[in-house]
Design an enzyme around this catalytic site. Structure first.
Site, mmCIF file in Angstrom:
data_model
loop_
_atom_site.group_PDB
_atom_site.id
_atom_site.type_symbol
_atom_site.label_atom_id
_atom_site.label_comp_id
_atom_site.label_asym_id
_atom_site.label_seq_id
_atom_site.Cartn_x
_atom_site.Cartn_y
_atom_site.Cartn_z
ATOM 1 N N HIS A 13 57.764 103.132 28.946
ATOM 2 C CA HIS A 13 57.892 104.087 30.133
ATOM 3 C C HIS A 13 56.588 104.276 30.610
ATOM 4 O O HIS A 13 55.623 104.092 30.133
ATOM 5 C CB HIS A 13 58.517 105.411 30.033
ATOM 6 C CG HIS A 13 57.687 106.131 28.835
ATOM 7 N ND1 HIS A 13 56.804 106.976 29.583
ATOM 8 C CD2 HIS A 13 57.956 106.647 27.539
ATOM 9 C CE1 HIS A 13 56.077 107.623 28.215
ATOM 10 N NE2 HIS A 13 56.939 107.546 27.165
ATOM 11 N N GLU A 20 62.361 108.498 21.195
ATOM 12 C CA GLU A 20 60.981 108.442 20.736
ATOM 13 C C GLU A 20 61.462 109.013 19.591
ATOM 14 O O GLU A 20 62.274 109.746 19.159
ATOM 15 C CB GLU A 20 60.203 109.211 21.685
ATOM 16 C CG GLU A 20 58.875 109.094 21.006
ATOM 17 C CD GLU A 20 58.283 107.762 20.735
ATOM 18 O OE1 GLU A 20 58.589 107.245 19.708
ATOM 19 O OE2 GLU A 20 57.049 107.348 21.230
#
Length: 195
Positions: free
Chosen positions: A15, A84
């Site tokens: 990202h 994550e």
């Protein structure tokens, strides 16, 4: 491990930048949005992907990954396995802050109190690899730095802790593939902007 055709590649995309990633804070499950630079660099990922056709695009459901995928021109499917690492009590803290209380601390070598173990993240990475290998063509995965580093080393058959040998900048990509029958990392930390 599932075997796929030699041309089957997996593109990893981290990202774009957030306020926490810019300050090197452990950003696991907190849904921190892209900042202005992160949105611009996420849109620039489209140039890196020009010419790719994907049979499957998966994204972490967190907005920083999901928005990166959309800004890069992808049409992702949410996959919770791409979240994550759950950093537990270390969420939002920089390594230097943690080391003031625990000298030499590293997410790679110490227990993550209240979060996931390294092996648990590795199991999630293995599930994503299996799903990607079942696709009928190239796959794009949009997610987070530590998770993608672990996925890359699992791809080449190494234990999850070996991910500490890699780094992946915001809005950077990597390509996993094959050399004959051997899984390889073909490209790593590719960006349009200087590192």
């Amino acid at each position: 491990m599932t075997r796929v055709r030699a041309h089957h590649r997996i593109v990893l995309i981290r990202h774009g930048e957030t306020a926490w990633s810019a300050n090197r804070r452990h950003t696991g499950r907190s849904d921190i949005p892209l900042d202005a630079d992160g949105r611009a660099s996420a849109a620039a990922v489209a140039d890196l992907l020009r010419g790719w056709e994907f049979a499957l695009v998966l994204s972490s459901p967190l907005s920083r990954a999901w928005d990166t995928a959309r800004l890069a021109g992808l049409d992702p499917v949410r996959d919770d396995d791409l979240l994550e690492w759950d950093y537990g009590i270390y969420e939002g803290l920089a390594t230097e802050e943690i080391r003031s209380a625990i000298p030499g601390w590293s997410v790679w070598t110490h227990d993550v109190v209240g979060g996931e173990s390294l092996d648990e993240v590795g199991v999630r990475a293995d599930r994503v690899i299996e799903r990607a290998c079942r696709a009928d063509g190239d796959v794009a995965l949009v997610a987070h730095a530590h998770f993608l580093r672990i996925l890359a080393v699992r791809w080449i058959g190494l234990p999850p802790g070996r991910g500490h040998h890699l780094t992946l900048d915001t809005a950077a990509m990597a390509v996993l593939g094959w050399e004959r029958e051997t899984r390889v990392i073909r490209h790593w930390n590719v960006r349009l902007r200087p590192i």
